[in-house]
Design a protein around this motif. Structure first.
Motif, PDB file in Angstrom:
ATOM      1  N   ARG A 409     -23.781 -14.144   9.056  1.00  0.00           N
ATOM      2  CA  ARG A 409     -24.561 -15.094   8.259  1.00  0.00           C
ATOM      3  C   ARG A 409     -23.634 -16.142   7.672  1.00  0.00           C
ATOM      4  O   ARG A 409     -22.418 -16.004   7.707  1.00  0.00           O
ATOM      5  CB  ARG A 409     -25.332 -14.367   7.163  1.00  0.00           C
ATOM      6  CG  ARG A 409     -24.440 -13.601   6.223  1.00  0.00           C
ATOM      7  CD  ARG A 409     -25.232 -12.574   5.446  1.00  0.00           C
ATOM      8  NE  ARG A 409     -25.876 -13.100   4.268  1.00  0.00           N
ATOM      9  CZ  ARG A 409     -25.248 -13.457   3.170  1.00  0.00           C
ATOM     10  NH1 ARG A 409     -23.938 -13.419   3.107  1.00  0.00           N
ATOM     11  NH2 ARG A 409     -25.924 -13.874   2.125  1.00  0.00           N
ATOM     12  N   LYS A 410     -24.251 -17.170   7.141  1.00  0.00           N
ATOM     13  CA  LYS A 410     -23.440 -18.257   6.591  1.00  0.00           C
ATOM     14  C   LYS A 410     -22.742 -17.788   5.315  1.00  0.00           C
ATOM     15  O   LYS A 410     -23.135 -16.813   4.718  1.00  0.00           O
ATOM     16  CB  LYS A 410     -24.351 -19.442   6.274  1.00  0.00           C
ATOM     17  CG  LYS A 410     -24.906 -20.074   7.532  1.00  0.00           C
ATOM     18  CD  LYS A 410     -25.958 -21.087   7.176  1.00  0.00           C
ATOM     19  CE  LYS A 410     -26.639 -21.591   8.437  1.00  0.00           C
ATOM     20  NZ  LYS A 410     -27.812 -22.376   8.146  1.00  0.00           N
ATOM     21  N   ALA A 411     -21.786 -18.568   4.915  1.00  0.00           N
ATOM     22  CA  ALA A 411     -21.046 -18.226   3.698  1.00  0.00           C
ATOM     23  C   ALA A 411     -22.005 -18.096   2.523  1.00  0.00           C
ATOM     24  O   ALA A 411     -23.050 -18.716   2.487  1.00  0.00           O
ATOM     25  CB  ALA A 411     -20.020 -19.302   3.419  1.00  0.00           C
ATOM     26  N   SER A 412     -21.589 -17.280   1.568  1.00  0.00           N
ATOM     27  CA  SER A 412     -22.455 -16.936   0.452  1.00  0.00           C
ATOM     28  C   SER A 412     -22.679 -18.117  -0.470  1.00  0.00           C
ATOM     29  O   SER A 412     -21.983 -19.125  -0.422  1.00  0.00           O
ATOM     30  CB  SER A 412     -21.798 -15.797  -0.312  1.00  0.00           C
ATOM     31  OG  SER A 412     -22.514 -15.550  -1.479  1.00  0.00           O
ATOM     32  N   VAL A 413     -23.691 -17.940  -1.350  1.00  0.00           N
ATOM     33  CA  VAL A 413     -24.037 -18.977  -2.325  1.00  0.00           C
ATOM     34  C   VAL A 413     -22.825 -19.291  -3.215  1.00  0.00           C
ATOM     35  O   VAL A 413     -22.564 -20.422  -3.573  1.00  0.00           O
ATOM     36  CB  VAL A 413     -25.201 -18.461  -3.213  1.00  0.00           C
ATOM     37  CG1 VAL A 413     -25.541 -19.463  -4.287  1.00  0.00           C
ATOM     38  CG2 VAL A 413     -26.395 -18.152  -2.335  1.00  0.00           C
ATOM     39  N   VAL A 414     -22.099 -18.209  -3.586  1.00  0.00           N
ATOM     40  CA  VAL A 414     -20.934 -18.410  -4.462  1.00  0.00           C
ATOM     41  C   VAL A 414     -19.819 -19.026  -3.634  1.00  0.00           C
ATOM     42  O   VAL A 414     -19.450 -18.510  -2.585  1.00  0.00           O
ATOM     43  CB  VAL A 414     -20.486 -17.037  -5.039  1.00  0.00           C
ATOM     44  CG1 VAL A 414     -19.273 -17.225  -5.930  1.00  0.00           C
ATOM     45  CG2 VAL A 414     -21.628 -16.401  -5.799  1.00  0.00           C
ATOM     46  N   ASP A 415     -19.283 -20.136  -4.091  1.00  0.00           N
ATOM     47  CA  ASP A 415     -18.232 -20.796  -3.322  1.00  0.00           C
ATOM     48  C   ASP A 415     -17.071 -21.129  -4.263  1.00  0.00           C
ATOM     49  O   ASP A 415     -16.942 -22.253  -4.737  1.00  0.00           O
ATOM     50  CB  ASP A 415     -18.802 -22.056  -2.664  1.00  0.00           C
ATOM     51  CG  ASP A 415     -17.795 -22.686  -1.719  1.00  0.00           C
ATOM     52  OD1 ASP A 415     -17.932 -23.883  -1.428  1.00  0.00           O
ATOM     53  OD2 ASP A 415     -16.843 -21.983  -1.293  1.00  0.00           O
ATOM     54  N   PRO A 416     -16.271 -20.127  -4.596  1.00  0.00           N
ATOM     55  CA  PRO A 416     -15.220 -20.342  -5.594  1.00  0.00           C
ATOM     56  C   PRO A 416     -14.079 -21.201  -5.041  1.00  0.00           C
ATOM     57  O   PRO A 416     -13.910 -21.345  -3.834  1.00  0.00           O
ATOM     58  CB  PRO A 416     -14.738 -18.927  -5.887  1.00  0.00           C
ATOM     59  CG  PRO A 416     -15.012 -18.187  -4.613  1.00  0.00           C
ATOM     60  CD  PRO A 416     -16.217 -18.802  -4.002  1.00  0.00           C
ATOM     61  N   ALA A 417     -13.302 -21.706  -5.950  1.00  0.00           N
ATOM     62  CA  ALA A 417     -12.130 -22.502  -5.542  1.00  0.00           C
ATOM     63  C   ALA A 417     -11.177 -21.605  -4.772  1.00  0.00           C
ATOM     64  O   ALA A 417     -10.879 -20.493  -5.193  1.00  0.00           O
ATOM     65  CB  ALA A 417     -11.447 -23.041  -6.800  1.00  0.00           C
ATOM     66  N   PRO A 418     -10.757 -22.068  -3.587  1.00  0.00           N
ATOM     67  CA  PRO A 418      -9.910 -21.197  -2.776  1.00  0.00           C
ATOM     68  C   PRO A 418      -8.567 -20.932  -3.454  1.00  0.00           C
ATOM     69  O   PRO A 418      -7.967 -21.818  -4.054  1.00  0.00           O
ATOM     70  CB  PRO A 418      -9.737 -21.977  -1.480  1.00  0.00           C
ATOM     71  CG  PRO A 418     -10.077 -23.382  -1.815  1.00  0.00           C
ATOM     72  CD  PRO A 418     -10.987 -23.365  -2.986  1.00  0.00           C
ATOM     73  N   GLU A 419      -8.140 -19.713  -3.381  1.00  0.00           N
ATOM     74  CA  GLU A 419      -6.840 -19.346  -3.923  1.00  0.00           C
ATOM     75  C   GLU A 419      -6.107 -18.525  -2.889  1.00  0.00           C
ATOM     76  O   GLU A 419      -6.711 -18.002  -1.965  1.00  0.00           O
ATOM     77  CB  GLU A 419      -7.005 -18.557  -5.226  1.00  0.00           C
ATOM     78  CG  GLU A 419      -7.426 -19.463  -6.374  1.00  0.00           C
ATOM     79  CD  GLU A 419      -7.366 -18.745  -7.715  1.00  0.00           C
ATOM     80  OE1 GLU A 419      -6.774 -17.647  -7.761  1.00  0.00           O
ATOM     81  OE2 GLU A 419      -7.919 -19.279  -8.682  1.00  0.00           O
ATOM     82  N   ALA A 420      -4.821 -18.382  -3.089  1.00  0.00           N
ATOM     83  CA  ALA A 420      -3.985 -17.727  -2.076  1.00  0.00           C
ATOM     84  C   ALA A 420      -4.477 -16.328  -1.733  1.00  0.00           C
ATOM     85  O   ALA A 420      -4.661 -15.986  -0.563  1.00  0.00           O
ATOM     86  CB  ALA A 420      -2.545 -17.684  -2.572  1.00  0.00           C
ATOM     87  N   LYS A 421      -4.710 -15.520  -2.774  1.00  0.00           N
ATOM     88  CA  LYS A 421      -5.110 -14.122  -2.521  1.00  0.00           C
ATOM     89  C   LYS A 421      -6.422 -14.070  -1.745  1.00  0.00           C
ATOM     90  O   LYS A 421      -6.568 -13.318  -0.787  1.00  0.00           O
ATOM     91  CB  LYS A 421      -5.307 -13.391  -3.865  1.00  0.00           C
ATOM     92  CG  LYS A 421      -4.011 -12.905  -4.484  1.00  0.00           C
ATOM     93  CD  LYS A 421      -3.726 -11.487  -4.041  1.00  0.00           C
ATOM     94  CE  LYS A 421      -2.508 -10.933  -4.779  1.00  0.00           C
ATOM     95  NZ  LYS A 421      -2.053  -9.672  -4.205  1.00  0.00           N
ATOM     96  N   GLU A 422      -7.352 -14.893  -2.183  1.00  0.00           N
ATOM     97  CA  GLU A 422      -8.671 -14.905  -1.551  1.00  0.00           C
ATOM     98  C   GLU A 422      -8.540 -15.367  -0.100  1.00  0.00           C
ATOM     99  O   GLU A 422      -9.180 -14.821   0.799  1.00  0.00           O
ATOM    100  CB  GLU A 422      -9.587 -15.836  -2.340  1.00  0.00           C
ATOM    101  CG  GLU A 422     -11.052 -15.774  -1.939  1.00  0.00           C
ATOM    102  CD  GLU A 422     -11.755 -14.520  -2.449  1.00  0.00           C
ATOM    103  OE1 GLU A 422     -12.944 -14.367  -2.147  1.00  0.00           O
ATOM    104  OE2 GLU A 422     -11.115 -13.688  -3.127  1.00  0.00           O
TER     105      GLU A 422
END
Length: 1204
Positions: A409-422
């Protein structure tokens, strides 16, 4: 029962020949029946110890020809009646035919062929399963029914040879496991042991081995502990006992599921081979295991499983394991637990083909899916069958349907700022998808678990939750279902919707998504749709918190199906009205604490902390007690591993706080320690801004404890407590479920007993005993009377008092065994009246409170209270209008039927039956019709939504109002027909009493007096010109003086030497009515009960004076004098009361009040003593429990003079 002929070499050892002819011998087992001496005892013991008591029937028929020494068994029977039937058939059908044969071998061949033919004819509908002989099972079932008095509906599942430990002595015998009962029978040297335990009464069931008992099965109920050992296969026996006890618990918990489960062997099915029931139960257990292992929908049924190997491209190995095939899925589980799991929905399959076999790869099968993955299985035994099954499925499924539903499925509703760990996490998962596949058909291995433990990236969380929980399967197979539910449930009002509205704003108020109407509306729709889908659960607190988190990572529809997976599969029974599932897992948590943290366990028990903490931890999956970003990592693991993770984390939390908890002095201090620890469990890898945790704000102290990383906590929980296995948890769940449900039942019992007003008269113990008897009667309707109104679904959301109710027929059975007013054959009529009186809302069902009120009226209070209760039973609504006319009908009936000329040997019952049967049938028809109407009306009124709680509040308030007790002056007056019914009841009531004759005389005297009072009252109230017409014109007697003789004559006890003495009261009443009618028509009756001549006026005057005398000097005449006294027995030729009844008219003017009846009865001390006498209901309850088990009175080993 006919048996396939088997050779018997010694025909007379242990058997006695009772009948014989040239070709057959009928024999009885020594020791069966009365007598038998020591030989009989030894044979009885041998039957139980050495051979199945089910297989040694007490009677048998052997076939033998004259010159042969060999006998052949052809039939056996559990009773003389059964074996005689077979014997007569042989004599009538075979004897003449056999005499035609010259050769004895031909005779034997013919007999064997004939018997085999009969058996084949009888068993053509029975399909023997496996190596079990259906004949043996059928015989065991018959034996079980006879031995324990079970009805036809009770099916035997299996039976086992074992020992029951009575004290320190093992008693060898046979254990019969039926759908609803565990039964054991043993007979050793004159000592008989017979046990019956209902599965719904079992509080503990476990397999254990101690020094005292070898490997044994322990079965506990509320009042006894039973130990069984020496099983040939203890594992199989225990597993079956577990299944049956589990079914019973499900019935107590929610009998909707119990009744609707198609896999449950219903007792109402036609006769089947009993082993088929066991096979059904085994299949049911396999289905549950299969669905739980692969998280499949509840309606998925396993077709079969087979060993095979699966080629795994990621490590280039052929992994051995089991392939499971069901109607919509092919699943694979490796032998090594973590090596590989695979789920292939058949809707995903595009190509299935058989590859060429080779020595390296025998019988390979290749399956390709829409997501461009190919799976290679080998070593398949039933390859052709499997290919055929998949092909059939593909032909049934349109190709365009469910396109692209692989689980991506498509990416989730929550779209946090990308960070290294993530970023790193996302990359790891992408590599995993590349190697192991993505979507429902992903290879699930130890590597998958490692990635889950490291945390699922925010963008993939919703997708992976759907896959791991199995919610994806249900969502793609039910397109549009959620939208339809939302539409249906919008605007519908119920108790659940009210509770949802109340809790909406308490659902994660700290999260921005739920600080506006958009998030709240979505949450409302999901919760309301689920409450509409599953009204049994409806809505439970904590569902709002869990659902709000699900909504953060997916659409409304996805959140809905995740909620379905949680409530119905992953957390079974958690969110029902009594949170049974959470209580069960709380019990497991306590048990695990004892095992892993024994030192802490004792302290926690003393403080009573576990019960307080575990419910909030389990019900909300830690979401309500931990910061959101930490708790959501636990939810990740939960969707992959199940409840195991929650238990592991809970143990790790206790372990981390052991020292502080041991130092706590009370529950509050311990709760603070744990609360502060959980508030400081942080997720340092979280990319979203931390959400303030309300709980943390409240518990932060001066020195906040050190922060704990959620991933460290998870790691510790796996290192220390990973020995927990899903199978062990299921086993523990079963054990705890017994405990929890039985303790809830005890709570319900106490609540119901507390709801009974204090003036009811019974002690708490008596009320609890009555409740158990009442509940047992209700449950019996569940499995033996599914057509009755009481068998309708018990709704656990109702107040406890309304959950168990019984119908008229069940009340009649209880009334007969518990009433102190036994009326012989008249009892069912009285029970019917009592039921109508108690059933105030006219729904043909009464609850426990109503039942106890009825019982109390008969047992407690003084003479006035008891008489008032009896008086009400003979007025409407208790007395139906049709019943009131029964005296008239009886008059006509007895005129036609010459029962007065019955022979002296006619039994009391035969004399009594005609009228009683007629009335009972009429009453049953009326009640049946009434019940149907009432049920229809109730069905229309109720609708689908649960009842409004305000209705119950009004009901309780109404009950609390002090109702003014009806004074005796307020009771309505009784007319003549009702009074005759009352006299009839009293007459029947005294028939079993030791003071029978004195009571008959007393009631005759009282009735005479009351009839006269009624006539006098009528003269005062009647207009001067009106008077009743006599049916014999030549007689012109003063009306007021006659009725006393008429009823006095009707109610006289018969002479002591009369062969009909002690016939039912209705017989005498009917006879008396018949006499007055026959004489009234001018014919002198010649029958045994008719007056032989008309009396002269002088005699009449004597009669009058005598009657007056008998009224004035109460009880002065002895019964013997009364019976021989011609004056009283003769009576008047045709009194007005009788004459009116002869003509079929009702004397509407005649009436009498309760005060007059009471005053008259007080003049007779014997009647006063009868009603003042105290009866112990405890003894009657004990007897009722025995009746409930319906022990058969004719034991197979009847003993004379042998103490058991």
């Amino acid at each position: 029962m006919w048996l396939g002929p088997e050779e018997v070499l010694v025909a007379n050892a242990l058997w006695v020949t009772e009948r014989a002819n040239p070709f057959f011998v009928l024999q009885r087992r020594r020791g069966h029946g009365k007598g038998g001496g020591l030989t009989g005892l030894l044979v009885g013991t041998l039957d139980v110890v050495l051979d199945s008591s089910a297989r040694v029937a007490p009677y048998r028929i052997l076939h033998q020809t004259q010159d042969s020494q060999v006998y052949w068994t052809v039939a056996c029977g559990s009773s003389r009646k059964e074996i005689t039937k077979h014997w007569e058939w042989l004599e009538n059908n075979l004897l003449q035919t056999l005499s035609v044969f010259d050769n004895e071998e031909d005779i034997t061949t013919f007999v064997k062929g004939k018997i085999h033919g009969i058996i084949a004819e009888e068993n053509k509908n029975l399909q023997p399963q496996g190596d079990e002989d259906p004949g043996k099972f059928k015989e065991a079932e018959l034996k079980m029914r006879k031995q324990f008095g079970m009805p036809e509906g009770e099916k035997l599942v299996n039976y086992y040879s074992c020992s029951y430990w009575k004290g320190r002595v093992p008693r060898q015998g046979w254990l019969y496991l039926t759908v609803n009962h565990l039964c054991f029978y043993s007979f050793l040297l004159g000592k008989e042991v017979s046990l019956v335990v209902q599965w719904v009464d079992v509080t503990r069931l476990e397999k254990n081995a101690t020094l005292l008992f070898p490997e044994s099965i322990r079965v506990d109920t509320r009042d006894q502990e039973l130990f069984f050992s020496m099983f040939l296969n203890i594992g199989e026996t225990f597993k079956l006992m577990e299944q049956l006890a589990n079914l019973a618990m499900r019935q107590l918990l929610d009998n909707e599921g119990f009744l609707e489960d198609k896999a449950l062997p219903r007792p109402s099915r036609p006769q089947r081979n009993v082993s088929a029931l066991k096979r059904d139960l085994d299949a049911r257990a396999k289905n549950e295991y299969y669905r739980a292992m692969f998280r499949l929908p509840r309606d998925e049924r396993l077709d079969g499983h087979t060993g095979c190997t699966l080629w795994t491209p990621f490590n280039k190995l052929h992994i051995p394991g089991q392939m499971f095939i069901s109607s919509n899925y092919i699943c694979f589980a490796s032998k090594e637990e973590d090596a590989c799991h695979l789920i292939i929905p058949l809707r995903e399959v595009t190509i299935v083909e058989k590859a060429d076999s080779s020595s390296v790869l025998p019988s390979p099968l290749s399956i390709s899916t829409k997501s461009k993955m190919t799976f290679l299985f080998a070593n398949l035994k039933d390859r052709d069958f499997l290919v055929q099954k998949i092909s059939d499925f593909l032909q049934r499924t349109p190709s365009e349907q469910l396109g692209g539903s692989s689980g991506e499925r498509k990416a989730s509703v929550v779209d946090p700022a990308p960070e290294a760990k993530e970023k790193m996490k996302e990359e790891s998962w992408n590599i995993h998808f590349f190697e192991f596949g993505r979507g429902m058909c992903m290879y699930r291995t130890a590597r998958t678990r490692e990635l889950v433990l490291k945390g699922i990236p925010e963008s993939l969380r919703g997708e992976l939750w759907l896959l791991f929980s199995g919610a994806w399967n249900e969502m793609v197979t039910h397109p549009g279902y959620y939208a339809e539910l939302v539409e249906k449930s919008t605007g519908k009002y119920s108790l659940a919707t009210e509770e949802i509205e109340r809790d909406l704003h308490r659902s994660m108020p700290e999260h921005p998504a739920f600080q506006n109407e958009l998030g709240i509306a979505a949450l409302r729709r999901v919760l309301t749709a689920y409450a509409f889908r599953n009204p049994t659960i409806g809505y439970c607190q904590a569902m709002n918190i869990v659902t709000s988190v699900l909504l953060l990572y997916g659409s409304e529809e996805e959140a809905f199906w995740l909620l379905v997976a949680l409530c119905e599969r992953m957390l079974p029974d958690y969110y029902n009205t009594r949170v049974v599932g959470a209580l069960v897992d709380q019990g497991i948590f306590e048990e695990l604490t004892r095992d892993f943290l024994p030192q802490l366990s004792e302290k926690m028990q003393d403080l009573g902390v576990i019960s307080s903490i575990s419910l909030s931890w389990f019900l909300t999956l830690f979401l309500s007690v931990m910061p959101f970003e930490s708790a959501v990592v636990i939810v990740d693991c939960f969707f992959y591993e199940g409840i195991k993770v929650i238990l592991q984390v809970a143990l790790a939390v206790l372990d981390a706080n052991t020292e502080q908890l041991l130092g706590c002095s009370d529950e509050g201090e311990a709760m603070t320690v744990l609360g502060r620890y959980l508030d400081n469990v942080v997720n340092k890898q979280s990319v979203s801004p931390p959400i303030p945790h309300l709980h943390a704000l409240l518990t932060s102290g001066d020195d906040p404890p050190a922060e704990v990383d959620i991933f460290d906590l998870l790691k510790v929980s796996y290192e220390k407590f990973s020995s927990l296995r899903a199978d062990d948890i299921e086993q523990m769940r079963f054990k705890q479920r017994l405990k929890v449900i039985q303790s809830l039942e005890d709570t319900a019992k106490r609540s119901v007993v507390r709801a009974i007003p204090g003036d009811i008269g019974f002690s708490i113990e008596e009320l609890e005993d009555l409740y158990m008897v009442f509940k047992a009667k209700h449950l019996a309707s569940q499995y033996w009377g599914s057509g009755r109104p009481a068998a309708v679904r018990r709704d656990p959301s109702l107040p406890y008092l309304e959950q168990y109710r019984i119908d008229a027929r069940q009340f009649q059975e209880l009334f007969a065994s518990l009433t102190p007013w036994a009326c012989g054959s008249h009892t069912p009529v009285l029970a019917g009246r009592m039921f109508r009186l108690l059933d105030e809302n006219k729904d043909s069902l009464i609850n426990f409170k109503e039942f106890v009120t009825g019982m109390s009226g008969m047992y407690h209070g003084d003479l006035t209270d008891k008489l008032k209760a009896l008086y009400k039973l003979h007025l409407p609504p208790a007395l139906s209008p049709e019943e009131a006319e029964s005296a008239l009908e009886a008059t006509h009936y007895f005129t036609e039927d010459s029962s007065s000329e019955a022979s002296p040997l006619t039994s009391d019952l035969d004399l009594f039956l005609p009228w009683e049967t007629q009335e009972a049938l009429r009453q049953e028809e009326r009640e049946g019709a009434g019940n149907e109407e009432v049920r229809d009306k109730r069905g229309e009124e109720k609708g689908t939504s649960p009842p409004d709680y305000r209705h119950y509040l009004r009901m309780w308030a109404k009950e609390k109002e002090v109702q003014k007790e009806t004074s005796i002056k307020d009771l309505p007056r009784m007319n003549q027909e009702q009074f005759i019914e009352l006299c009839k009841t009293l007459y029947n009531m005294f028939s079993e009493d030791p003071m029978e004759q004195d009571l008959y005389h007393a009631i005759a005297t009282v009735a005479s007096l009351l009839l006269r009072i009624g006539e006098v009252g009528k003269r005062f109230s009647a207009q001067p010109g009106r008077k009743p017409r006599d049916c014999a014109p030549e007689e012109d007697e003063p009306p007021a003086s006659d009725p006393p003789q008429d009823l006095a004559q009707e109610l006289q006890p018969p002479a002591a030497g009369d062969p009909q003495a002690k016939a039912g009261g209705d017989t005498h009443l009917g006879k008396a009515l018949q006499e007055s009618q026959v004489v009234g028509e001018g014919g002198g009756g010649e029958g045994q009960g008719s007056p032989s001549q008309l009396l002269s006026d002088d005699e009449t005057k004597d009669d009058m004076s005598m009657s007056s005398y008998s009224v004035v000097s109460t009880g002065s005449l002895q019964c013997e004098d009364l019976a021989d006294d011609t004056v009283l027995v003769g009576g008047e030729a045709c009194s007005p009361a009788a004459s009116i009844r002869c003509g079929g008219a009702v004397d509407t003017d005649w009436c009498i009040s309760f005060e007059q009846i009471l005053a008259s009865i007080l003049t007779e001390s014997v009647l006063v003593n009868f009603f003042e006498k105290r009866v112990d209901i405890g003894l009657k309850i004990k007897d009722q429990k025995k009746v409930e088990r319906q022990f058969s009175t004719s034991s197979d080993h009847e003993q004379s003079g042998v103490s058991g």
